[in-house]
Design an enzyme around this catalytic site. Sequence first.
Site, PDB file in Angstrom:
ATOM      1  N   CYS A 164      -0.724   8.829   1.833  1.00  0.00           N
ATOM      2  CA  CYS A 164       0.431   7.972   1.589  1.00  0.00           C
ATOM      3  C   CYS A 164       1.689   8.645   2.110  1.00  0.00           C
ATOM      4  O   CYS A 164       1.813   9.868   2.059  1.00  0.00           O
ATOM      5  CB  CYS A 164       0.578   7.672   0.105  1.00  0.00           C
ATOM      6  SG  CYS A 164       1.456   6.136  -0.183  1.00  0.00           S
ATOM      7  N   ASP A 193       6.450  -0.990  -6.528  1.00  0.00           N
ATOM      8  CA  ASP A 193       5.599  -1.617  -5.513  1.00  0.00           C
ATOM      9  C   ASP A 193       6.092  -2.997  -5.077  1.00  0.00           C
ATOM     10  O   ASP A 193       5.524  -3.594  -4.160  1.00  0.00           O
ATOM     11  CB  ASP A 193       4.154  -1.740  -6.020  1.00  0.00           C
ATOM     12  CG  ASP A 193       3.377  -0.437  -5.897  1.00  0.00           C
ATOM     13  OD1 ASP A 193       3.911   0.518  -5.304  1.00  0.00           O
ATOM     14  OD2 ASP A 193       2.234  -0.376  -6.401  1.00  0.00           O
TER      15      ASP A 193
END
Length: 418
Positions: A115, A305
């Site tokens: 990530c 998110d």
Amino acid sequence: MKLLIVKKSNINGCVPISGAKNAALPLLAMTILAKNKVQISNMPNVADINTMLKLLKLLGSDFKFENNELEIDTSTINSTTATYDIVKTMRASILTLGPLLTRFKECKVSLPGGCAIGLRPVDLHLKALEKMGADIKIENGYIHAIAKNGLQGSEIIFDKITVTGTENIIMAAVLAKGETTILNAAKEPEIIQLCEILKNSGVKIEGIGTGTLKIQGQNELLEIQPFSVIPDRIEAGTYLCAGAIANSKLTISNIIPSHIENIINKLKEMNFSFEIEENQVTILPTDEIKPVNIVTSEHPGFPTDMQAQFMAVATQANGVSVIEERLFENRFMHVAELNRMGADIRINGKVATVYGKTKLIGADVMATDLRASSALVLAGIIAEGETKIHRVYHLFRGYENLVEKLKNIGVQVILENE
């Protein structure tokens, strides 16, 4: 692979929401604690899930996965080393650390990668496991954890809220001796589901849904009953933002509305209205999209998110929106790409200021992480001309049947090889 999107001002129809990737990943790790074959339905068929299944298979598990139904048998695990070549592609592999250590009393798990949105260190996980009696060394890029006499129940106080840290210690506590108390635990719906399934499997857990969890250790592996993965609240929010940016009526189904209240409330602040039923929500068009102020925080606050998707919508608001990212560094990488498409977004530290309304123009843009990629898809839906999104493998880590779902609501989209 690249995604080509042609402007579509009006979209409509209904999007069925898939199972939640962020719920499914810890639940897959949890099956390490089972003595039986575990039946799981509504399992999303996305890249991150297939990576986790590949890791569990390398550890010695056996599974069948088709039509979102999974049967997995982890009783055959014969290795306790989660290797770098798998873990590097997905941070959630760290979730195998707690259950492997508590079941086998020793394991090696590669330090995670996979990530680009910041460090997200695992030191909180390791400190907690050491408190529970583990001896931990970092060797050649691996976490080598040993608990010769098994893990001991303990009081764990997290310095800051950590979702994967909470999940790891919940699972570690299941076979630890005595009671484990977790203070400052995360409260996400995905953690609630993990706790509820463990409770249904005979584990004594108090405080589910609160910041204090008490888990009584068991003496043997669990008999885990069949269960279904909860719907993906982030996928649900992303498609609501698709309806918002196109200012069109759009329905999402197979959801739990209470899980997306924080998302719906922010869209209401932007002047959208909703029809809410038991398992579906419809967003309705508005006369004027209003600007919004957002500060990301742990659940039940506004989810990090969803920050990128709301930033895309804010480019179409009449006025100035302010978005503050408090949870992760490097989480504004989509800003440069949105600005390439004509947005006017300025960053000052952890704060992004979005000056709307701007006309977006199709361009070549680069996906940098999962949620940043979805913001570019949203922008492409209303951008004049053709938007080409490169490196879209990020999207397929978390959005099931993305191209098919977009086409079904009227978006002109083509997936091509680079």
